[in-house]
Scaffold this motif. Sequence first.
Motif, PDB file in Angstrom:
ATOM      1  N   GLN A 153       5.448   2.425  -9.379  1.00 34.03           N
ATOM      2  CA  GLN A 153       6.552   1.464  -9.256  1.00 34.03           C
ATOM      3  C   GLN A 153       6.539   0.783  -7.879  1.00 34.03           C
ATOM      4  O   GLN A 153       6.903  -0.384  -7.755  1.00 34.03           O
ATOM      5  N   HIS A 154       6.091   1.496  -6.889  1.00 32.10           N
ATOM      6  CA  HIS A 154       5.929   0.906  -5.550  1.00 32.10           C
ATOM      7  C   HIS A 154       4.899  -0.237  -5.617  1.00 32.10           C
ATOM      8  O   HIS A 154       5.147  -1.347  -5.135  1.00 32.10           O
ATOM      9  N   GLU A 155       3.768   0.028  -6.250  1.00 31.19           N
ATOM     10  CA  GLU A 155       2.705  -0.992  -6.297  1.00 31.19           C
ATOM     11  C   GLU A 155       3.108  -2.181  -7.169  1.00 31.19           C
ATOM     12  O   GLU A 155       2.795  -3.328  -6.848  1.00 31.19           O
ATOM     13  N   MET A 199      -3.203   0.714  -3.554  1.00 32.34           N
ATOM     14  CA  MET A 199      -3.187  -0.601  -2.909  1.00 32.34           C
ATOM     15  C   MET A 199      -2.868  -1.666  -3.955  1.00 32.34           C
ATOM     16  O   MET A 199      -3.493  -1.721  -5.008  1.00 32.34           O
ATOM     17  N   GLU A 200      -1.920  -2.536  -3.584  1.00 31.73           N
ATOM     18  CA  GLU A 200      -1.297  -3.436  -4.549  1.00 31.73           C
ATOM     19  C   GLU A 200      -2.058  -4.707  -4.864  1.00 31.73           C
ATOM     20  O   GLU A 200      -1.451  -5.666  -5.364  1.00 31.73           O
ATOM     21  N   ASN A 201      -3.360  -4.790  -4.624  1.00 34.14           N
ATOM     22  CA  ASN A 201      -4.114  -6.027  -4.873  1.00 34.14           C
ATOM     23  C   ASN A 201      -3.561  -6.747  -6.105  1.00 34.14           C
ATOM     24  O   ASN A 201      -3.401  -6.144  -7.156  1.00 34.14           O
ATOM     25  N   ALA A 230       6.143  -3.198  -7.652  1.00 39.40           N
ATOM     26  CA  ALA A 230       7.127  -3.954  -6.862  1.00 39.40           C
ATOM     27  C   ALA A 230       6.431  -4.901  -5.884  1.00 39.40           C
ATOM     28  O   ALA A 230       6.877  -6.023  -5.640  1.00 39.40           O
ATOM     29  N   HIS A 231       5.313  -4.466  -5.331  1.00 39.47           N
ATOM     30  CA  HIS A 231       4.553  -5.312  -4.396  1.00 39.47           C
ATOM     31  C   HIS A 231       4.057  -6.599  -5.050  1.00 39.47           C
ATOM     32  O   HIS A 231       3.754  -7.566  -4.351  1.00 39.47           O
ATOM     33  N   GLN A 232       3.923  -6.613  -6.375  1.00 39.47           N
ATOM     34  CA  GLN A 232       3.419  -7.832  -7.020  1.00 39.47           C
ATOM     35  C   GLN A 232       4.348  -9.008  -6.691  1.00 39.47           C
ATOM     36  O   GLN A 232       3.932 -10.153  -6.654  1.00 39.47           O
ATOM     37  N   SER A 271       8.212   1.537   8.902  1.00 40.76           N
ATOM     38  CA  SER A 271       8.112   0.394   7.986  1.00 40.76           C
ATOM     39  C   SER A 271       8.524   0.767   6.562  1.00 40.76           C
ATOM     40  O   SER A 271       9.167  -0.012   5.870  1.00 40.76           O
ATOM     41  N   TYR A 272       8.155   1.953   6.127  1.00 38.60           N
ATOM     42  CA  TYR A 272       8.435   2.360   4.743  1.00 38.60           C
ATOM     43  C   TYR A 272       9.834   2.952   4.611  1.00 38.60           C
ATOM     44  O   TYR A 272      10.696   2.387   3.950  1.00 38.60           O
ATOM     45  N   SER A 273      10.054   4.098   5.268  1.00 40.07           N
ATOM     46  CA  SER A 273      11.281   4.855   4.999  1.00 40.07           C
ATOM     47  C   SER A 273      12.494   4.271   5.725  1.00 40.07           C
ATOM     48  O   SER A 273      13.569   4.149   5.147  1.00 40.07           O
ATOM     49  N   MET A 316       0.856  -1.181   0.000  1.00 40.87           N
ATOM     50  CA  MET A 316       0.000   0.000   0.000  1.00 40.87           C
ATOM     51  C   MET A 316       0.892   1.231   0.000  1.00 40.87           C
ATOM     52  O   MET A 316       1.958   1.227   0.576  1.00 40.87           O
ATOM     53  N   TYR A 317       0.455   2.263  -0.701  1.00 42.53           N
ATOM     54  CA  TYR A 317       1.196   3.513  -0.653  1.00 42.53           C
ATOM     55  C   TYR A 317       0.557   4.378   0.403  1.00 42.53           C
ATOM     56  O   TYR A 317      -0.554   4.839   0.260  1.00 42.53           O
ATOM     57  N   SER A 318       1.318   4.578   1.485  1.00 45.68           N
ATOM     58  CA  SER A 318       0.735   5.242   2.638  1.00 45.68           C
ATOM     59  C   SER A 318       0.669   6.745   2.439  1.00 45.68           C
ATOM     60  O   SER A 318       1.601   7.350   1.949  1.00 45.68           O
ATOM     61  N   ASN A 376       7.181  -6.102   3.302  1.00 49.70           N
ATOM     62  CA  ASN A 376       6.389  -5.613   2.166  1.00 49.70           C
ATOM     63  C   ASN A 376       6.756  -4.176   1.825  1.00 49.70           C
ATOM     64  O   ASN A 376       7.113  -3.853   0.701  1.00 49.70           O
ATOM     65  N   GLU A 377       6.630  -3.304   2.830  1.00 48.39           N
ATOM     66  CA  GLU A 377       6.678  -1.868   2.540  1.00 48.39           C
ATOM     67  C   GLU A 377       8.099  -1.319   2.379  1.00 48.39           C
ATOM     68  O   GLU A 377       8.327  -0.448   1.553  1.00 48.39           O
ATOM     69  N   GLY A 378       9.034  -1.822   3.194  1.00 49.87           N
ATOM     70  CA  GLY A 378      10.419  -1.391   3.027  1.00 49.87           C
ATOM     71  C   GLY A 378      10.918  -1.774   1.642  1.00 49.87           C
ATOM     72  O   GLY A 378      11.536  -0.971   0.935  1.00 49.87           O
ATOM     73  N   PHE A 379      10.607  -3.004   1.225  1.00 47.05           N
ATOM     74  CA  PHE A 379      11.049  -3.464  -0.092  1.00 47.05           C
ATOM     75  C   PHE A 379      10.366  -2.703  -1.224  1.00 47.05           C
ATOM     76  O   PHE A 379      11.012  -2.329  -2.202  1.00 47.05           O
ATOM     77  N   ALA A 380       9.043  -2.502  -1.118  1.00 46.08           N
ATOM     78  CA  ALA A 380       8.352  -1.792  -2.203  1.00 46.08           C
ATOM     79  C   ALA A 380       8.927  -0.376  -2.333  1.00 46.08           C
ATOM     80  O   ALA A 380       9.109   0.131  -3.439  1.00 46.08           O
ATOM     81  N   THR A 381       9.262   0.241  -1.195  1.00 46.55           N
ATOM     82  CA  THR A 381       9.841   1.586  -1.232  1.00 46.55           C
ATOM     83  C   THR A 381      11.235   1.544  -1.867  1.00 46.55           C
ATOM     84  O   THR A 381      11.543   2.311  -2.774  1.00 46.55           O
TER      85      THR A 381
HETATM   86 ZN   LIG Z   1       3.112  -0.377  -0.161  1.00 47.50          ZN
END
Ligand SMILES: [Zn+2]
Length: 875
Positions: free
Chosen positions: A321-323, A288-290, A325-327, A407-409, A1-3, A344-349
């Motif tokens: 690109q964040h979403e 949201m990366e559904n 990447a979540h795939q 979690s993200y940054s 998810m992109y917060s 999830n979020e550290g990696f997607a970022t």
């Molecule tokens: Zn995310």
Amino acid sequence: MYSLHLLYFCCIICFAFAFVNVLDTNVIPIHYNLLLYANMTSFETQGIVKIDVIVNNPAINVIRINSYKLGILGASLEGIKSTSIKINDEQQFIDIEFPSDTISPIKKLLKSKSVLEIIFQGKLSDDMLGFYRAQYKDKNTNTSEIIATTHMEPIYARRAFPCFDEPKLKATYSITLLSDPAYTHLSNMDVKESFMMENGLKVTKFNRSPKMSSYLVAFVVAKLEYIETNNFRVPVRVYTIPGHKEEGKYAATLAAETLKFFENVLKIRYPLPKLDNIAIPEFSAGAMENWGLITYRTSDLLLDKNSSTLKKIQRVTEVIQHEVAHQWFGNLVTMQEWGQLWLNEGFATWMSHFAMSKFYPFWNVEERSISETLRAAFSLDMLASSHPIEVNIDNESDIQQIFDAISYSKGSSLLKMISDKIGETAFITGISYYLKNNMYKTTNTSTLFKYLSFAANEDISYIREWTTKPGFPLISVVENKDNIILTQSKFLATTNTTISTNDILYPIPVQILTKDGERNITMKEQSMKIELNLERFIKINYNGSGFYVTKYSEERLNKLFSMINILSVSDQLSLLNDIYFLTVSGSLSTDKLINYLQYLKSSNSYLIWEMIYKIVISVKEVYKFDYHITNLLDKFVISMAAQKFYFLGWEISKDDSQDVKQLKIILFILLNNANDPIIEVVSKELYLNYKANITAKIPKAYITTLFEQCGKRGDIEDYEFLLKVYKDSDDLNIQQSALMSLGYFKESDLLHKTISMLLTDDVLKQDIHILMSGIRSSPEGTYQLWEWLKLNWVDILKRYPVGSSSLGSIVKLCTIGFVSQEQYSQIKYFFKDKSVITYSKLLDQSLEMIIIKSTWRDRDFMRLSNYLNNTNNIH
Ligand SMILES: [Zn+2]
């Protein structure tokens, strides 16, 4: 998810009830057969879910499954009807009891598959959670329309259908949607078949999905159009409400190129038969990366590339690109439990930054990560109310606490630190192994370190200290003739940081810039001596990627700033981070911080000026109620920046390089913020031109600032104009800028008029934080917003109930603007009898920030005032 908090753009998600327990694993889902009918006029939903389950414990004749606010009409197991169904909405589950003589049938079923069937009904809510309705106006037909869509992360799937709503309980899904035939149906997978029933309803059956977690399930029922690109192995589409598909071109191309890029980098194919991206008119997060059906806030997906600002293009690129990447990170390989969310979020970022730096090398992604990602992480992690990257989730209400900059940054910054340490090639190899060996499964941090260590050919598991401990280190440097001594301690904003033997030890990869090049060491002890001739020493934290703040002697700091122009932009940004955070903690005084900024006034890097702007804004926030100081600060900024700006000129020419354009934009913003009288005249004229619809010469990137200035100085006529722009504009960015500007009007009638909009349908629920950010920028607005919260608390809870997506953000925005002990006590007093558990962290962070700012203000008030008076007199 992109917060949204990263914008700070993502509303933190809040939860309905105090304690929501994690399910036990007596019954494991294997496959869901979900049939769901959405009535688009009554907003009612009806469904049947048949779940293939495996019963692990045959001694229990009650099956517990998550469900929230659903009507349960019946349930059976292998055709045996339940004897009772106990609904526990507080704990968000139902207990389905079977006759005790079915214990033996269940026993028989042990470890073999059986079918649990539940018939249920629900409602398309308007709270942007679960299966909900988003409203929009179709401008062609001038009718109000709805989209029925989903947002399941983290624990909202249970609001759409009964399910085992835990990330580790992965299953396959066969979804069937029914509705009036005027609507398009979408879900994670491609369509298996679609037909009409005799009763006139349209039925769409989707193919069976791969194994996935419930929070990734998605479906949409809506009137849509789309554009498609075939640049990738499987079709990539962007869906929009009618009339907007052309604005999805950039997104479709970028999503396809990004899929290709990640497949090549990770050496793992995207496993689904299509990827849809859809713009949703009302959406609580950024995106949201559904799996196979990514949902976005409209402004984060659609754009007209020719008329968009660079910031807007960068934002949309980063979110997509964040979403994508979540795939892989999240969808294919999922964290075992929410406490491991950073996987999830550290990696997607990190992956989005990695992709952006390859797609757009001239966007200075590495440098921006120092001034944006690191700074955001430090700003939260410096608080005592921060938390480690890995957390224990005792009850699911805690999950909301961790969709944040940690979690993200911090997660992404840590991955960057590891990649720098072991080398990008080994890092990519490691994460590719990690993914390949855990496909369709769930995983945890120790597994990640296992694969990274394997790829690095050394055990790097000691770095895990960074994920289990909160905070970050301060490295103090003592220089001797032939060596330097580095000492680490935990950085804390609330106290003067002093070295204590009780401090947490972090294993820190330290890169030292010397005249002979860089020296790399890993600091595992509290203190270490490095043989280094002082003549050769330049700077710690070469290129600024280390997750720590450095404290030099004053002499060294003076030296570094006197030669600042020969350092790289990254090193300059990292030094600015150092001195800013040292000032927050009281290790450096604010007058010195401000004085050091002067050394950068000849810089031509827009990144440096953006950082200067951020620092000035932060200092102004501390002295927000001290007009005397903010006026002096404004004068100081004008003396630093005006000459450069007037030399460059405000007009942006097509011949300007991207860097020059960005430099003009940030100086325009900075000087407007400082109330420079000359730029005030220019801005006023540009605004009047905008009003008269003479817009050709107005740079789009100036518009937010023009509206803001108009709000700060305008009268009722301007107010009405901006209100009209907000209501009528087709351009989402202009609309949002106009909305925010309404918050800047200080005249008390206008301020009250704005505040009274907050709880009406004039402001979409997804946008309330935009208007509040405008209001809270001024001292008057800060007071009024707090008064509004106290007076309207009951009504706020009606519109944004405990459990809605924005309540935590509302509390934070209404409280964080203050800087005094007295206000701190008032806020504490107000919340003392409220049930704060679902936003307690955000409230704690607000309160802690108030204390930090109050201490900071008092500590440096006189020094700063004297310094600015003297400096401004010299100028
Ligand atoms: Zn995310």
